[in-house]
Design a protein around this motif. Structure first.
Motif, PDB file in Angstrom:
ATOM      1  N   THR A 236      -9.229   4.143   5.162  1.00 48.56           N
ATOM      2  CA  THR A 236      -9.706   3.559   6.415  1.00 48.56           C
ATOM      3  C   THR A 236     -11.133   3.999   6.723  1.00 48.56           C
ATOM      4  O   THR A 236     -11.982   3.193   7.108  1.00 48.56           O
ATOM      5  N   LEU A 237     -11.401   5.292   6.540  1.00 48.12           N
ATOM      6  CA  LEU A 237     -12.754   5.788   6.800  1.00 48.12           C
ATOM      7  C   LEU A 237     -13.768   5.192   5.826  1.00 48.12           C
ATOM      8  O   LEU A 237     -14.912   4.934   6.191  1.00 48.12           O
ATOM      9  N   ARG A 238     -13.352   4.979   4.587  1.00 46.82           N
ATOM     10  CA  ARG A 238     -14.272   4.436   3.587  1.00 46.82           C
ATOM     11  C   ARG A 238     -14.565   2.963   3.833  1.00 46.82           C
ATOM     12  O   ARG A 238     -15.701   2.503   3.629  1.00 46.82           O
ATOM     13  N   THR A 239     -13.550   2.198   4.237  1.00 53.59           N
ATOM     14  CA  THR A 239     -13.719   0.750   4.365  1.00 53.59           C
ATOM     15  C   THR A 239     -13.953   0.285   5.795  1.00 53.59           C
ATOM     16  O   THR A 239     -14.316  -0.876   6.009  1.00 53.59           O
ATOM     17  N   ARG A 240     -13.692   1.171   6.772  1.00 48.05           N
ATOM     18  CA  ARG A 240     -13.832   0.830   8.184  1.00 48.05           C
ATOM     19  C   ARG A 240     -12.921  -0.326   8.599  1.00 48.05           C
ATOM     20  O   ARG A 240     -13.238  -1.105   9.499  1.00 48.05           O
ATOM     21  N   SER A 241     -11.792  -0.444   7.915  1.00 51.05           N
ATOM     22  CA  SER A 241     -10.808  -1.478   8.244  1.00 51.05           C
ATOM     23  C   SER A 241      -9.412  -0.908   8.030  1.00 51.05           C
ATOM     24  O   SER A 241      -9.188  -0.110   7.112  1.00 51.05           O
ATOM     25  N   ILE A 242      -8.472  -1.305   8.890  1.00 51.64           N
ATOM     26  CA  ILE A 242      -7.096  -0.829   8.726  1.00 51.64           C
ATOM     27  C   ILE A 242      -6.176  -1.900   8.134  1.00 51.64           C
ATOM     28  O   ILE A 242      -5.007  -1.628   7.900  1.00 51.64           O
ATOM     29  N   TRP A 243      -6.696  -3.107   7.872  1.00 51.94           N
ATOM     30  CA  TRP A 243      -5.804  -4.182   7.437  1.00 51.94           C
ATOM     31  C   TRP A 243      -5.155  -3.893   6.085  1.00 51.94           C
ATOM     32  O   TRP A 243      -3.981  -4.206   5.873  1.00 51.94           O
ATOM     33  N   GLY A 244      -5.898  -3.302   5.169  1.00 61.56           N
ATOM     34  CA  GLY A 244      -5.305  -2.970   3.873  1.00 61.56           C
ATOM     35  C   GLY A 244      -4.178  -1.968   4.011  1.00 61.56           C
ATOM     36  O   GLY A 244      -3.108  -2.127   3.403  1.00 61.56           O
ATOM     37  N   VAL A 245      -4.380  -0.920   4.821  1.00 62.69           N
ATOM     38  CA  VAL A 245      -3.334   0.095   4.963  1.00 62.69           C
ATOM     39  C   VAL A 245      -2.182  -0.413   5.820  1.00 62.69           C
ATOM     40  O   VAL A 245      -1.041   0.058   5.665  1.00 62.69           O
ATOM     41  N   VAL A 246      -2.436  -1.351   6.726  1.00 67.90           N
ATOM     42  CA  VAL A 246      -1.330  -1.961   7.477  1.00 67.90           C
ATOM     43  C   VAL A 246      -0.367  -2.652   6.526  1.00 67.90           C
ATOM     44  O   VAL A 246       0.860  -2.470   6.584  1.00 67.90           O
ATOM     45  N   ILE A 247      -0.909  -3.463   5.618  1.00 68.76           N
ATOM     46  CA  ILE A 247      -0.049  -4.187   4.668  1.00 68.76           C
ATOM     47  C   ILE A 247       0.572  -3.221   3.664  1.00 68.76           C
ATOM     48  O   ILE A 247       1.741  -3.374   3.288  1.00 68.76           O
ATOM     49  N   ALA A 248      -0.198  -2.208   3.229  1.00 70.45           N
ATOM     50  CA  ALA A 248       0.363  -1.202   2.330  1.00 70.45           C
ATOM     51  C   ALA A 248       1.515  -0.473   3.000  1.00 70.45           C
ATOM     52  O   ALA A 248       2.549  -0.197   2.372  1.00 70.45           O
ATOM     53  N   HIS A 249       1.356  -0.142   4.274  1.00 73.06           N
ATOM     54  CA  HIS A 249       2.431   0.516   5.030  1.00 73.06           C
ATOM     55  C   HIS A 249       3.662  -0.388   5.109  1.00 73.06           C
ATOM     56  O   HIS A 249       4.798   0.071   4.955  1.00 73.06           O
ATOM     57  N   PHE A 250       3.433  -1.675   5.327  1.00 72.66           N
ATOM     58  CA  PHE A 250       4.544  -2.634   5.370  1.00 72.66           C
ATOM     59  C   PHE A 250       5.271  -2.678   4.022  1.00 72.66           C
ATOM     60  O   PHE A 250       6.505  -2.628   3.961  1.00 72.66           O
ATOM     61  N   PHE A 251       4.519  -2.758   2.928  1.00 69.07           N
ATOM     62  CA  PHE A 251       5.134  -2.767   1.606  1.00 69.07           C
ATOM     63  C   PHE A 251       5.896  -1.477   1.344  1.00 69.07           C
ATOM     64  O   PHE A 251       6.966  -1.497   0.717  1.00 69.07           O
ATOM     65  N   LEU A 252       5.343  -0.356   1.808  1.00 66.41           N
ATOM     66  CA  LEU A 252       6.003   0.936   1.606  1.00 66.41           C
ATOM     67  C   LEU A 252       7.375   0.940   2.284  1.00 66.41           C
ATOM     68  O   LEU A 252       8.387   1.265   1.651  1.00 66.41           O
ATOM     69  N   VAL A 253       7.398   0.584   3.560  1.00 67.34           N
ATOM     70  CA  VAL A 253       8.657   0.620   4.309  1.00 67.34           C
ATOM     71  C   VAL A 253       9.611  -0.463   3.825  1.00 67.34           C
ATOM     72  O   VAL A 253      10.801  -0.217   3.612  1.00 67.34           O
ATOM     73  N   ALA A 254       9.103  -1.688   3.632  1.00 68.47           N
ATOM     74  CA  ALA A 254       9.956  -2.777   3.166  1.00 68.47           C
ATOM     75  C   ALA A 254      10.504  -2.484   1.778  1.00 68.47           C
ATOM     76  O   ALA A 254      11.665  -2.786   1.478  1.00 68.47           O
ATOM     77  N   GLY A 255       9.678  -1.867   0.925  1.00 75.97           N
ATOM     78  CA  GLY A 255      10.153  -1.518  -0.405  1.00 75.97           C
ATOM     79  C   GLY A 255      11.282  -0.522  -0.365  1.00 75.97           C
ATOM     80  O   GLY A 255      12.264  -0.637  -1.118  1.00 75.97           O
ATOM     81  N   MET A 256      11.194   0.462   0.517  1.00 69.25           N
ATOM     82  CA  MET A 256      12.275   1.438   0.643  1.00 69.25           C
ATOM     83  C   MET A 256      13.548   0.772   1.149  1.00 69.25           C
ATOM     84  O   MET A 256      14.652   1.079   0.696  1.00 69.25           O
ATOM     85  N   VAL A 257      13.398  -0.165   2.081  1.00 64.14           N
ATOM     86  CA  VAL A 257      14.563  -0.866   2.607  1.00 64.14           C
ATOM     87  C   VAL A 257      15.200  -1.727   1.526  1.00 64.14           C
ATOM     88  O   VAL A 257      16.428  -1.761   1.360  1.00 64.14           O
ATOM     89  N   LEU A 258      14.359  -2.460   0.768  1.00 60.38           N
ATOM     90  CA  LEU A 258      14.905  -3.338  -0.263  1.00 60.38           C
ATOM     91  C   LEU A 258      15.570  -2.545  -1.381  1.00 60.38           C
ATOM     92  O   LEU A 258      16.645  -2.911  -1.858  1.00 60.38           O
ATOM     93  N   PHE A 259      14.938  -1.451  -1.808  1.00 60.43           N
ATOM     94  CA  PHE A 259      15.519  -0.644  -2.864  1.00 60.43           C
ATOM     95  C   PHE A 259      16.816   0.011  -2.431  1.00 60.43           C
ATOM     96  O   PHE A 259      17.658   0.344  -3.261  1.00 60.43           O
ATOM     97  N   SER A 260      16.998   0.210  -1.126  1.00 61.80           N
ATOM     98  CA  SER A 260      18.189   0.894  -0.640  1.00 61.80           C
ATOM     99  C   SER A 260      19.344  -0.057  -0.372  1.00 61.80           C
ATOM    100  O   SER A 260      20.395   0.358   0.079  1.00 61.80           O
ATOM    101  N   LEU A 261      19.146  -1.344  -0.642  1.00 63.45           N
ATOM    102  CA  LEU A 261      20.249  -2.288  -0.449  1.00 63.45           C
ATOM    103  C   LEU A 261      21.395  -1.965  -1.398  1.00 63.45           C
ATOM    104  O   LEU A 261      21.169  -1.589  -2.559  1.00 63.45           O
ATOM    105  N   PRO A 262      22.650  -2.092  -0.946  1.00 60.75           N
ATOM    106  CA  PRO A 262      23.768  -1.816  -1.844  1.00 60.75           C
ATOM    107  C   PRO A 262      23.846  -2.811  -2.979  1.00 60.75           C
ATOM    108  O   PRO A 262      23.358  -3.908  -2.880  1.00 60.75           O
TER     109      PRO A 262
END
Length: 262
Positions: A236-262
């Motif tokens: 964020t400090l390097r790019t002065r934008s949070i949009w990349g990390v917002v989507i990365a955060h979404f993929f991180l959480v969604a990935g954990m949810v999807l991988f944890s499906l029975p």
């Protein structure tokens, strides 16, 4: 002590040593209260967070026209977020509703801070992004989500099936977790800490973000999230934008949810 600079110069505040020590004390107290609430008593932790908010706001008012006046209300967002997560969820209600109950007052508070301090969206990294830079950052959330799953092995966050249900769940993940947390931690909070120095901002935001995940019950996962917090802050400090990390955060959480499906 600083002069009463125009609100448009919010991010150009210069800190002296007493203000730096004040910032460190408040961040240390926020981390201590998270540990207290997790391992000793959630009630004591919540009372402590309420007192910390009270002290931060009142000290900010008392030290009007100083750096503390501008910075302490932003730091108070951290105990405020923790207090919301304890008080607002209603037992028996759908988890999606509980997430909204936490997110709405949090974003309203951030909006009020921006309005009264005349902070433009560009200072939170919400300007139109350069997607050639932000897209690779966004994709980093995919391997991070897999690593997070291996460390925590979470149970499914949501129940139910069907296109409408999953679309709703993913929207909740994006707005209530990815976007809301990044607005607070890598948006307004990181920009305040960067007024001390960029290295301090990276260290403090990563450490505090990791401490806020000790409630997961996994020290390895908390350390991992601390590193993720540091990485997201650095990008964020390097790019002065949070949009990349917002989507990365979404993929991180969604990935954990999807991988944890029975």
């Amino acid at each position: 002590m600083i002069a009463d600079t125009p609100h448009t110069d919010f991010w150009k505040i210069k800190l002296d040593r007493p203000v730096f020590l004040t910032v460190v004390i408040y961040l240390s107290l926020a981390a201590f209260l998270e540990i207290l609430g997790t391992y000793v008593s959630i009630i004591l932790g919540s009372i402590g967070n309420a007192l910390l908010i009270f002290l931060a706001i009142n000290q900010a008012v008392w030290m009007h026209n100083t750096a503390c006046y501008r910075i302490l209300p932003v730091i108070a967002l951290i105990p405020f977020l923790r207090l919301l997560s304890v008080i607002l969820p209603v037992a028996g209600w759908p988890i999606q509703i509980n997430y909204l109950l936490i997110t709405i007052p949090l974003l309203v508070t951030v909006g009020m801070l921006m309005y009264y301090r005349k902070i433009p969206l560009v200072n939170l990294g919400l300007e139109r992004p350069n997607w050639r830079v932000q897209f690779p950052i966004a994709l980093s959330g995919l391997p991070l989500g897999f690593i997070g799953y291996l460390l925590l092995r979470p149970t499914p966050l949501f129940v139910g099936s069907g296109l409408v249900v999953w679309t709703t769940n993913l929207l909740v993940l994006f707005v209530c977790i990815a976007f809301a947390e990044e607005i607070v931690f890598r948006g307004i909070f990181l920009r305040v800490l960067a007024e001390v120095s960029d290295p301090f901002a990276l260290f403090a935001s990563g450490l505090l973000y990791g401490v806020l995940h000790i409630g997961s019950g996994s020290l390895a996962y908390a350390l991992f999230m601390g590193l993720v917090g540091w990485l997201f802050a650095f990008l964020t400090l390097r790019t002065r934008s949070i949009w990349g990390v917002v989507i990365a955060h979404f993929f991180l959480v969604a990935g954990m949810v999807l991988f944890s499906l029975p």
